[in-house]
Design a protein around this motif. Structure first.
Motif, mmCIF file in Angstrom:
data_model
loop_
_atom_site.group_PDB
_atom_site.id
_atom_site.type_symbol
_atom_site.label_atom_id
_atom_site.label_comp_id
_atom_site.label_asym_id
_atom_site.label_seq_id
_atom_site.Cartn_x
_atom_site.Cartn_y
_atom_site.Cartn_z
ATOM 1 N N ILE A 329 40.162 41.375 33.229
ATOM 2 C CA ILE A 329 39.751 41.707 34.591
ATOM 3 C C ILE A 329 39.944 40.495 35.497
ATOM 4 O O ILE A 329 40.497 40.606 36.605
ATOM 5 N N ALA A 330 39.483 39.340 35.045
ATOM 6 C CA ALA A 330 39.603 38.128 35.862
ATOM 7 C C ALA A 330 41.062 37.807 36.165
ATOM 8 O O ALA A 330 41.409 37.468 37.308
ATOM 9 N N ARG A 331 41.916 37.945 35.153
ATOM 10 C CA ARG A 331 43.331 37.640 35.374
ATOM 11 C C ARG A 331 43.983 38.664 36.307
ATOM 12 O O ARG A 331 44.734 38.301 37.219
ATOM 13 N N SER A 332 43.717 39.932 36.081
ATOM 14 C CA SER A 332 44.374 40.979 36.858
ATOM 15 C C SER A 332 43.908 41.006 38.305
ATOM 16 O O SER A 332 44.650 41.391 39.202
ATOM 17 N N ARG A 333 42.662 40.565 38.539
ATOM 18 C CA ARG A 333 42.090 40.598 39.889
ATOM 19 C C ARG A 333 42.096 39.218 40.558
ATOM 20 O O ARG A 333 41.626 39.072 41.685
ATOM 21 N N GLY A 334 42.612 38.210 39.850
ATOM 22 C CA GLY A 334 42.714 36.882 40.435
ATOM 23 C C GLY A 334 41.374 36.207 40.655
ATOM 24 O O GLY A 334 41.193 35.486 41.642
ATOM 25 N N ILE A 335 40.425 36.388 39.730
ATOM 26 C CA ILE A 335 39.077 35.829 39.880
ATOM 27 C C ILE A 335 38.990 34.508 39.134
ATOM 28 O O ILE A 335 39.289 34.437 37.945
ATOM 29 N N THR A 336 38.575 33.466 39.825
ATOM 30 C CA THR A 336 38.353 32.161 39.219
ATOM 31 C C THR A 336 37.058 31.564 39.753
ATOM 32 O O THR A 336 36.561 31.999 40.791
ATOM 33 N N ALA A 337 36.518 30.590 39.037
ATOM 34 C CA ALA A 337 35.291 29.933 39.479
ATOM 35 C C ALA A 337 35.535 29.202 40.785
ATOM 36 O O ALA A 337 36.624 28.662 41.024
ATOM 37 N N GLN A 338 34.513 29.165 41.623
ATOM 38 C CA GLN A 338 34.633 28.485 42.929
ATOM 39 C C GLN A 338 33.694 27.296 43.002
ATOM 40 O O GLN A 338 32.722 27.224 42.304
#
Length: 338
Positions: A329-338
């Motif tokens: 999910i994180a990879r497909s939606r471009g989610i990374t820690a901020q």
């Protein structure tokens, strides 16, 4: 290039089979049967620390203090709950990973344990190498809650509204990469919708803003939203479970509404790698009695937490599945820690 939406939906919103072999299950059973032999050793001969990697008052802290007396009684020593919050649960988790593997330090982990690796390029520990699963404690279905002003009575009606106005409706979360964030992403994948994510510093402020009418929805457990739900400040639109909750039978499941989405929050005990197997087996063998203790059913039901006592093998497989699921999910939606 993003993959086909239908393929992404099929792989991410449907829970996978555990894939446990008969040999693995028999091995786990054999380890549990070996537990009585440990009674002849001197473990435990002092207090056991149970590290909660979050601040006091949250669901993990509440659950740790619920099992604390029964676990201590079952093991014959005091269990001391210690809150070590910080760095999105990594501070407390690292403390356990770096502790001696002697059975005197345990971690009460929850779903974010499997999510954090997908968000961090570098971590001070390896979730699959430095800690080992001991026993699951409980699980709770995740729900979508809406503000009463929302012109939708359930999740399906909300999805229809959201499809008609992409980006118009909001959902709050406890922060980028939080479980509540990931549930919102799963909902969008399953329903083909586009919502606007509003991250907060913790789930509490998001729930408060939903109750105040500053958000349209949030995706959390009943335990996180119980006061606002009981007071009517928010309402449940759907539960991501295979059946309705006993505590709130009026809230329909997503599948009843034609949305193929099942997800739950979980909690369980982990220990530093190298902890003796007889110690792990003894703790795992004690958990069914702890969860079945006097008054525990009522307390857990009030939080909509389903007691579980899955041992190291099935609990470990659950963790591995969720690491894969939320990593994708994180990879497909471009989610990374901020």
């Amino acid at each position: 290039m993003h993959e086909n939406h239908r393929d992404l939906h099929r792989r991410l919103v449907r829970p996978q089979a555990t894939g446990l072999t008969r040999r693995a299950l028999l091995g786990a059973a054999g380890a549990a049967l070996a537990a009585p032999a440990l009674a002849q050793s001197d473990w435990p001969n002092r207090a056991i620390r149970l590290i909660v990697p979050f601040a006091p008052g949250g669901s993990s802290d509440v659950l740790a203090r619920l099992i604390q007396p029964g676990l201590g009684a079952a093991l014959g020593q005091s269990v001391i709950v210690e809150n070590r919050s910080g760095a999105g649960s990594m501070l407390g988790t690292e403390a356990v990973a770096r502790s001696p593997a002697d059975g005197y330090t345990l971690l009460l982990a929850d779903l974010p344990y499997a999510i954090v690796p997908a968000l961090q390029a570098r971590m001070p520990y390896d979730v699959e190498r430095d800690l080992v699963p001991v026993v699951m404690v409980g699980a709770a279905p995740l729900l979508i809650f809406g503000h009463p002003s929302l012109p939708a009575r359930n999740a399906a009606e909300f999805a229809a509204l959201a499809r008609a106005r992409p980006g118009h409706y909001t959902y709050g979360s406890g922060g980028v990469g939080a479980a509540s964030h990931m549930m919102g992403e799963l909902f969008q994948i399953a329903t083909g919708t586009q919502l606007t994510h509003v991250p907060y510093r913790g789930g509490g402020p998001a729930i408060q803003d939903l109750a105040a009418g500053n958000l349209n929805t949030v995706f959390v457990t009943v335990a996180s939203a119980a006061p606002q739900l009981s007071s009517g400040q928010i309402r449940g639109l759907g539960v991501m479970a295979t059946e309705r909750m006993r505590s709130h039978p009026d809230i329909p499941t997503f599948r009843e509404q034609g949305i193929d989405l099942v997800a739950e929050h979980w909690w369980g005990l982990l220990a530093p790698r190298g902890t003796p197997e007889p110690v792990i087996a003894r703790i795992a063998a004690a958990m069914p009695g702890v969860l079945g203790g006097t008054g525990m059913a009522e307390r857990l039901d009030a939080l909509a937490v389903i007691p579980r006592s899955d041992g190291p093998a099935p609990f470990g497989e659950r963790i591995r599945q969720d690491i894969r699921r939320y990593g994708e999910i994180a990879r497909s939606r471009g989610i990374t820690a901020q």
